[in-house]
Enzyme design. Structure first.
Site, PDB file in Angstrom:
ATOM      1  N   GLY A  42     -10.212  -4.509  -2.717  1.00 31.43           N
ATOM      2  CA  GLY A  42     -10.919  -3.502  -3.506  1.00 31.43           C
ATOM      3  C   GLY A  42     -10.516  -3.457  -4.958  1.00 31.43           C
ATOM      4  O   GLY A  42     -11.224  -2.886  -5.791  1.00 31.43           O
ATOM      5  N   GLY A  43      -9.345  -4.038  -5.281  1.00 32.14           N
ATOM      6  CA  GLY A  43      -8.960  -4.141  -6.685  1.00 32.14           C
ATOM      7  C   GLY A  43      -7.835  -3.251  -7.150  1.00 32.14           C
ATOM      8  O   GLY A  43      -7.416  -3.340  -8.309  1.00 32.14           O
ATOM      9  N   SER A  81      -9.000  -0.244   6.488  1.00 29.08           N
ATOM     10  CA  SER A  81      -8.995  -1.176   7.623  1.00 29.08           C
ATOM     11  C   SER A  81      -7.616  -1.319   8.230  1.00 29.08           C
ATOM     12  O   SER A  81      -7.462  -1.913   9.291  1.00 29.08           O
ATOM     13  CB  SER A  81      -9.492  -2.551   7.172  1.00 29.08           C
ATOM     14  OG  SER A  81      -8.614  -3.102   6.207  1.00 29.08           O
ATOM     15  N   GLY A 132     -16.072 -13.606   0.729  1.00 22.93           N
ATOM     16  CA  GLY A 132     -16.400 -12.344   0.064  1.00 22.93           C
ATOM     17  C   GLY A 132     -15.959 -12.318  -1.379  1.00 22.93           C
ATOM     18  O   GLY A 132     -14.917 -11.757  -1.702  1.00 22.93           O
ATOM     19  N   LYS A 184       0.806  -1.219   0.000  1.00 18.46           N
ATOM     20  CA  LYS A 184       0.000   0.000   0.000  1.00 18.46           C
ATOM     21  C   LYS A 184       0.842   1.273   0.000  1.00 18.46           C
ATOM     22  O   LYS A 184       0.379   2.330  -0.452  1.00 18.46           O
ATOM     23  CB  LYS A 184      -0.925   0.009   1.216  1.00 18.46           C
ATOM     24  CG  LYS A 184      -2.017  -1.043   1.195  1.00 18.46           C
ATOM     25  CD  LYS A 184      -3.142  -0.666   0.258  1.00 18.46           C
ATOM     26  CE  LYS A 184      -4.345  -1.565   0.441  1.00 18.46           C
ATOM     27  NZ  LYS A 184      -5.479  -1.169  -0.419  1.00 18.46           N
ATOM     28  N   SER A 228       1.277  -9.646  -0.360  1.00 14.61           N
ATOM     29  CA  SER A 228       0.907  -8.234  -0.253  1.00 14.61           C
ATOM     30  C   SER A 228       1.348  -7.532   1.018  1.00 14.61           C
ATOM     31  O   SER A 228       1.546  -6.309   1.013  1.00 14.61           O
ATOM     32  CB  SER A 228      -0.604  -8.074  -0.421  1.00 14.61           C
ATOM     33  OG  SER A 228      -1.291  -8.760   0.605  1.00 14.61           O
ATOM     34  N   GLU A 279      -9.592 -13.879  -3.878  1.00  9.39           N
ATOM     35  CA  GLU A 279     -10.377 -13.280  -2.794  1.00  9.39           C
ATOM     36  C   GLU A 279     -10.610 -14.283  -1.666  1.00  9.39           C
ATOM     37  O   GLU A 279     -10.487 -15.500  -1.868  1.00  9.39           O
ATOM     38  CB  GLU A 279     -11.768 -12.875  -3.314  1.00  9.39           C
ATOM     39  CG  GLU A 279     -11.777 -11.817  -4.369  1.00  9.39           C
ATOM     40  CD  GLU A 279     -13.194 -11.530  -4.842  1.00  9.39           C
ATOM     41  OE1 GLU A 279     -13.654 -10.393  -4.635  1.00  9.39           O
ATOM     42  OE2 GLU A 279     -13.829 -12.424  -5.416  1.00  9.39           O
ATOM     43  N   ASP A 320     -17.088 -10.797  -4.147  1.00 13.51           N
ATOM     44  CA  ASP A 320     -17.719  -9.773  -4.978  1.00 13.51           C
ATOM     45  C   ASP A 320     -16.979  -9.564  -6.296  1.00 13.51           C
ATOM     46  O   ASP A 320     -17.589  -9.335  -7.347  1.00 13.51           O
ATOM     47  CB  ASP A 320     -17.799  -8.444  -4.218  1.00 13.51           C
ATOM     48  CG  ASP A 320     -16.432  -7.918  -3.802  1.00 13.51           C
ATOM     49  OD1 ASP A 320     -15.980  -6.909  -4.357  1.00 13.51           O
ATOM     50  OD2 ASP A 320     -15.809  -8.546  -2.929  1.00 13.51           O
TER      51      ASP A 320
END
Length: 341
Positions: free
Chosen positions: A182-183, A80, A210, A55, A306, A206, A212
């Site tokens: 989130g992608g 988060s 979850g 990040k 990650s 994922e 999505d």
């Protein structure tokens, strides 16, 4: 107003901005993991990145893309944990005031780190409140720039630099597995892989609870779900971003899922065999490679690890739960062509 969808040129611009600021993290291999999967697997270890996760790349790139007057008004983000820490750290380096909106149940380690970098932390209830609305309101009240964790072109471009480095170091790949929340990381990875290794199949991973992103890719539109419950706290989101979905739709071959149990077993493997601490979210991609190994034999596979931001007490309890499920053969981990710096 049309969306500003990032391109590979934006990834290259981000790489230039981040030179000397973001670590060029190591690429590791494991003989045991290769034996288990029948593939040659290259782990891009973003758990060694500044702030403990990938990040930092996107947060710093987005911060540097602001003009001086915008930086002077400060930045706001919701997260988060890992984006919270990353933007707080980047803001501290550049002397910018940061306000971070975090869920009340965010890992205490990540809350302490975010505050430790000097950011103001505001809590919300992820199950009853909307963090996007809160972030937008606070940014407007304070005249600050809103830098969301994944739905932002400069954030996506910054995350793409991890894959750019991986392919530069490991060479062409047959497939690249990337964790998906989130992608932002997946979209950035897809941009870099499409240009640097056109034959590479990009797969998002994922939490099973979850999916999505998997639903969104299948339907060709963003699908919103209820807040999932998973130990992969960095991937507990309800939908993909508007800026990253077009990239994922056009450049990602598949999205798969793994269980929390598989994540725990992968944490145990990383700790015992490769001597590295990886948080549950950071294990998503590697766990998927392990579960899909029959179809990957003989291939060169990239894996984005990650992050490594996990409370050590929780880490110990989780890997103890894995028990003796991991293999006991000797393993070796080695650095890639370039050493960590």
């Amino acid at each position: 107003m049309p969306l500003n969808i990032p391109t590979f040129d934006d990834v290259l611009t981000a790489a230039a901005r981040l030179a000397g600021l973001a670590h060029r993290t190591p690429v590791l291999t494991s003989r045991t993991f290769n034996d288990l999967t029948g593939a040659e697997v290259f782990f891009k270890c973003e758990n060694f990145q500044r702030g403990g996760a990938f990040k930092f790349r996107g947060a710093m790139n987005a911060l540097l893309a602001l003009d001086i007057s915008a930086r002077a008004r400060g930045v706001v983000a919701y997260s988060s944990g890992n984006h919270a820490q990353a933007l707080a750290y980047a803001a501290a380096i550049k002397g910018v005031k940061a306000v971070i909106i975090m869920p009340r149940d965010a890992p205490e380690l990540k809350v302490r780190a975010t505050r430790g970098y000097g950011a103001e932390v505001i809590f919300y209830d992820r199950y009853s409140e909307n963090r996007e609305e809160i972030g937008g309101r606070i940014a407007a009240e304070r005249g600050a720039a809103l830098i969301p964790p994944y739905d932002h072109p400069d954030v996506i471009a910054g995350q793409g630099t991890a894959t750019l480095e991986l392919i530069q170091e490991a060479g062409p790949l047959d497939a690249l597995y990337v964790c998906l929340g989130g992608g932002g990381l997946l979209a950035g990875a897809a941009l870099a892989a499409a240009e640097c290794a056109p034959a590479c199949r990009v797969v998002g991973v994922e939490p099973e609870a979850g999916n999505d992103g998997q639903q969104s890719l299948a339907r060709g539109e963003v699908v919103t779900i209820e807040v999932p419950k998973s130990i992969a706290d960095g991937a507990v989101v309800t939908h993909l971003g508007a800026h990253n979905f077009p990239v994922i739709r056009d450049k990602v071959a598949a999205i798969t899922t793994v269980s929390d149990d598989a994540l725990i077993e992968m944490m145990h493997f990383f700790a015992e065999r490769m001597k590295i601490v990886v948080e549950p979210t950071g294990c998503l991609a590697a766990a998927a490679v392990r579960s899909e190994s029959q179809s990957l034999r003989g291939q060169r596979i990239g894996v984005i690890v990650s992050g490594g931001n996990v409370d050590l007490t929780r880490f110990a309890s989780l890997i103890m739960a894995a028990g003796d499920k991991t293999p006991r053969e000797p393993a070796m981990a080695r650095a890639g062509p370039e050493t960590f710096r």
